[in-house]
Design a protein around this motif. Structure first.
Motif, mmCIF file in Angstrom:
data_model
loop_
_atom_site.group_PDB
_atom_site.id
_atom_site.type_symbol
_atom_site.label_atom_id
_atom_site.label_comp_id
_atom_site.label_asym_id
_atom_site.label_seq_id
_atom_site.Cartn_x
_atom_site.Cartn_y
_atom_site.Cartn_z
ATOM 1 N N ASP A 1 49.062 41.385 39.780
ATOM 2 C CA ASP A 1 50.533 41.233 40.017
ATOM 3 C C ASP A 1 51.377 42.045 39.209
ATOM 4 O OD1 ASP A 1 50.304 39.685 38.144
ATOM 5 O OD2 ASP A 1 51.013 37.820 39.371
ATOM 6 N N GLN A 2 50.674 43.096 38.343
ATOM 7 C CA GLN A 2 51.323 43.495 37.326
ATOM 8 C C GLN A 2 51.921 44.972 37.822
ATOM 9 O OE1 GLN A 2 48.563 43.299 33.575
ATOM 10 N NE2 GLN A 2 47.297 43.327 35.221
ATOM 11 N N THR A 3 52.932 45.505 37.115
ATOM 12 C CA THR A 3 53.563 46.506 37.305
ATOM 13 C C THR A 3 52.437 47.839 36.958
ATOM 14 O OG1 THR A 3 55.570 45.711 36.825
ATOM 15 C CG2 THR A 3 55.266 48.302 36.910
ATOM 16 N N GLY A 4 51.696 47.511 35.905
ATOM 17 C CA GLY A 4 50.723 48.589 35.624
ATOM 18 C C GLY A 4 49.260 47.575 35.689
ATOM 19 N N PRO A 5 48.716 47.667 36.948
ATOM 20 C CA PRO A 5 47.740 46.951 37.313
ATOM 21 C C PRO A 5 46.451 47.249 36.340
ATOM 22 C CG PRO A 5 47.851 48.363 38.943
ATOM 23 C CD PRO A 5 49.010 48.430 38.101
ATOM 24 N N THR A 6 45.590 46.328 36.030
ATOM 25 C CA THR A 6 44.177 46.407 35.292
ATOM 26 C C THR A 6 42.954 46.146 36.027
ATOM 27 O OG1 THR A 6 44.653 44.334 34.259
ATOM 28 C CG2 THR A 6 45.566 46.321 33.206
ATOM 29 N N THR A 7 43.182 45.463 37.200
ATOM 30 C CA THR A 7 42.016 44.771 38.020
ATOM 31 C C THR A 7 41.543 46.062 38.926
ATOM 32 O OG1 THR A 7 42.913 42.661 38.037
ATOM 33 C CG2 THR A 7 41.004 43.189 39.401
ATOM 34 N N TRP A 8 40.352 46.649 38.261
ATOM 35 C CA TRP A 8 40.072 47.758 39.067
ATOM 36 C C TRP A 8 39.380 47.528 40.724
ATOM 37 C CZ3 TRP A 8 40.962 52.774 38.556
ATOM 38 C CH2 TRP A 8 41.725 53.124 37.238
#
Length: 799
Positions: A508-515
């Motif tokens: 749910d991040q603006t800059g996601p990290t879950t690929w």
């Protein structure tokens, strides 16, 4: 090493430390402590009340009046300013004389429970010059966790070598049915002399430095632990602080309960880096529950090696990135190493992670000669926040004997007798369920192995809620030592028929990290994964939201990462991904700060810095810039182009290879050049398209003709495939030509070629950023022909 008591913990070559990465013994680089900047990523959780010395479920501390009313209770003298050892030893002896041992029958079952004697300690600090040993059936009870303290006299440190402030005496093993209780006090090892008052602290004193008593004395790190327990001991409402050695040691014993204790380095204290609760030694049925570990602790929160049926429940572990950075290493993790049938439930960990692995990382002697892999264990209902690694890790491995063979398969009750062989106990049937994993720095759950034979039963990963995997991590992937996973909800690379379903994976991040959602298989894995079950018996599936990549990522079919990724003033360039038998390349996806910004099918976009003229590159008007070679008739084909409307056609005059070469291009000797082209079959079956380069001297005499030998750039009738080749110009080269060719054609076959180019360097693909900025991270992945399965990422950050 000198001989030690059978239950004495000792540091060994390759000993455990507070920082540990998967398979560090095989990949030494992975054992490097995390840098401060790499672990300062945690965020607050305002819903937690925080560490507190207040009892969670323990009864009130014993009082002097309570002791006076108990005929089996001995009140120790009030503490004096010097050594209190002799006074407490005498009190222990008096209590032992009042105790009644248990009565057991011929099978060892307790007929009449033991009636322990009790030593009651008044408020104050009892300084000790040697270990206080408790015989069976003697309790040691203080006036309160903050009222009574046992402290080590550090000038007598030699008396505490490989030992503890409180420990069992040597008769413990011959007293069946005995019980002991240690409660309502603090043990303080004076790592920082005179420190350790129950005063809250945000940072330990002089974090990571040697304990004061070790400076200039020759004292080792194996000095001055807290408490070492024997069978059926209970340790309750004890505060452990300022200790060099293991804080609480549970080794080779049965039916121990470690309940409602506190671990910290408050009041200007610090500790050595050994575990807070450690041990193993084939201990059985230990229960560790409702303990709290403050953010100032050092070392692993809990670490057992060679145990069975260990229960770890309802504990809370706090860590802090500032503390980790001050020491230069992570801490607070939970390890079960060679521990089958473990139950790890309802714990809360801030910054720490849970790892189930074998005991192979230790010197292969004693109980660590034989190897036990994780088996029949349950990790359920835990809350893991800001883990510095994956939230839950399960790993399987073994070591090789002197003859390079691995262990003989056996069970928990099997032990080796051959000095040249060892037993390896295969693992599996572990359950990771219903955990909440938030902001793990890497993937949420990871299961890996170094060889297939060490796991013989499927694991289950279900019902976990995993949010923002890869949080705060500038990298997109993590090497476990047994394969690399891009940050995903669940990554698994060993097993047959493993069940992975019903997990909720969200970013749910603006800059996601879950690929990716579920990552099946790993890059460069040394074990295999097959028949993975992704749908449960009631139709449960994994759900994903907000992730960058795909719900299910199959490593076996992932395209290779593009190479040569480089930033320019206006964006990013890269070299084409090399096609493989499982991953012909259909195009590229470009991510800007982990957000997808472009999908570029093969053949789209001009070649950046192309030395080939536009007319010859796109072939949109005629084929005048190209010269046919033997067995080939070239032409301009109007109606199918990767770039523009036309392309170069190569028609086979007879069966065999078709090819054509371009115009002379001026080059620089010693410079690297890359040629590129895309291919498509018009008539005939798909064949291998290959791109190359011809070098010429000043007289335009050909010096060499070089082409890629890749076998997997096979063209087809529905889309374009790419082929490229990189080489270095010879010292006497002045000119070069691009040449294109297709192998194994039949007479009359027609193959089209387009987007033909040559560049100085390697960047033959590009994406132009409409708003380039310093610090922007670009990542590029090729994707497969057919299903669009994404390939491995390549990344670069703009300066």
């Amino acid at each position: 090493m000198a001989s030690l008591p059978a239950s004495s913990p000792s540091r060994r070559p390759g000993r455990r430390t507070a920082t540990r990465m998967l398979f560090a013994a095989l990949l030494p680089v992975l054992a490097t402590p995390a840098l401060p900047g790499a672990i300062a990523h945690a965020v607050a959780d305002p819903g937690d009340p925080g560490y507190s010395l207040a009892s969670t479920l323990s009864p009130a501390a014993l009082s002097a009046a309570d002791c006076a009313a108990d005929a089996r209770c001995v009140a120790a003298p009030a503490p004096i300013s010097g050594d209190n050892y002799n006074a407490l030893k005498a009190a222990v002896a008096s209590a032992a004389a009042l105790a009644a041992p248990a009565v057991v029958d011929g099978t060892g079952a307790v007929v009449t429970p033991a009636q322990p004697g009790t030593v009651f300690l008044a408020p104050g600090t009892y300084a000790l010059a040697r270990s206080l040993k408790l015989p069976p059936n003697v309790n040691l009870r203080g006036s309160g966790i903050s009222a009574t303290t046992l402290a080590m006299i550090t000038s007598s440190w030699a008396n505490f070598s490989y030992s503890f402030l409180v420990r069992w005496d040597d008769t413990a093993a011959v007293s069946p049915g005995s019980t002991n209780l240690v409660s309502d006090l603090t043990v303080n090892g004076n790592c920082r002399e005179g420190a350790g008052a129950p005063v809250p602290a945000d940072m330990p004193a002089r974090p990571g430095e040697l304990c004061d008593f070790r400076v200039g004395t020759g004292a080792s790190t194996n000095v001055g632990g807290g408490i070492s327990v024997a069978d059926r001991w209970t340790v309750r409402q004890v505060r452990f602080t300022n200790l060099e050695y293991f804080k609480l040691w549970v080794n080779g014993v049965n039916d121990v309960r470690i309940t409602d204790n506190r671990f910290d380095n408050w009041g200007g204290a610090e500790s050595g880096d050994e575990d807070n609760i450690g041990g193993g030694g084939r201990n059985e049925r230990a229960v560790i529950e409702y303990n709290q570990f403050d953010k100032t602790i050092r070392g692993n929160s809990m670490d057992f090696t060679n145990a069975i049926q260990t229960t770890i429940r309802a504990n809370t572990v706090y860590t802090d990135p500032a503390v980790a950075a001050a020491r230069g290493t992570e801490y607070g993790n939970l390890y079960m190493e060679g521990v089958p049938q473990a139950t790890i439930v309802d714990n809360v960990m801030y910054g720490g992670h849970i790892t189930l692995q074998s005991n192979s990382k230790y010197s292969h002697t004693g109980t660590n000669k034989d190897i036990t892999n994780p088996r029949d264990s349950v990790v359920r209902g835990n809350r893991l926040i800001n883990s510095t690694d994956a939230g839950v890790i399960i790993s399987y491995d073994d070591y090789a004997d002197a003859d390079s063979s691995y262990g003989t398969l056996g069970s928990w009750t099997t032990s080796s007798t051959d000095p040249n062989d060892h037993v390896v106990r295969a693992g599996g049937n572990n359950v990771v369920a219903d955990n909440v994993i938030t902001n793990s720095r890497k993937s949420g759950v990871v299961i890996v192995g170094l060889m297939d034979r060490v796991k013989d039963t499927a694991d289950t990963v279900t019902g976990n809620a995993i949010t923002d995997a890869g949080f705060g991590n500038p990298a997109s992937e993590a090497n476990t030592g047994a394969g690399t996973f891009e940050h995903s909800g669940v990554g698994i690379s060993i097993g047959n028929g493993d069940k992975v379903y019903g997990n909720q994976i969200t970013d749910d991040q603006t800059g996601p990290t879950t690929w990716h959602g579920v990552h099946i298989g790993a890059r460069n894995a040394v074990s295999t994964i097959k028949n993975t079950v992704l749908t449960g018996p009631a139709g449960e599936t994994n759900t994903v939201a907000g992730i960058i990549g795909v719900p299910v990522r199959y490593a076996a079919s992932a395209a290779l990462a593009p190479t040569g990724l480089a930033t320019t003033a206006t964006g990013v360039t890269w070299t084409d991904s090399t096609p493989t038998t499982t991953a012909p390349i259909a195009g590229y996806r470009v991510y800007r700060n982990n957000v997808l910004v472009a999908d570029q099918p093969v053949g789209s976009g001009a070649v950046p810095g192309n030395m080939v003229a536009d007319a010859d590159s796109t072939v949109d008007a005629d084929a005048s810039g190209w010269t046919q070679v033997s067995n080939t008739r070239i032409g301009y084909y109007n109606g199918a182009g990767a770039l523009g409307s036309g392309s170069l056609s190569l028609t086979a005059v007879a069966a065999g290879q078709v090819n054509a070469s371009g115009r002379f291009l001026s080059i620089v000797p010693g410079q690297t050049y890359t040629t590129t082209a895309v291919y498509r079959s018009l008539t005939g079956t798909g064949q291998r398209g290959r791109t190359g380069i011809e070098y010429y001297d000043a007289n335009k005499t050909r010096l060499s003709r070089l082409a890629t030998s890749n076998n997997y750039s096979v063209d087809n009738a529905t889309g374009w495939i790419t082929s490229w080749y990189t080489s270095t110009a010879p010292a006497n080269a002045v000119y070069a030509k691009v040449f294109v060719l297709v192998d194994n054609t039949q007479a009359g076959d027609v193959h089209l070629v387009d987007r033909i180019g040559m560049v100085a360097g390697t960047g033959v693909q590009q994406w132009t950023d409409p708003a380039p900025a310093s610090g922007t991270t670009y990542r590029v992945a090729a994707y497969r022909v057919g299903d669009g399965q994404p390939g491995w990422l390549s990344g670069v950050t703009a300066p």
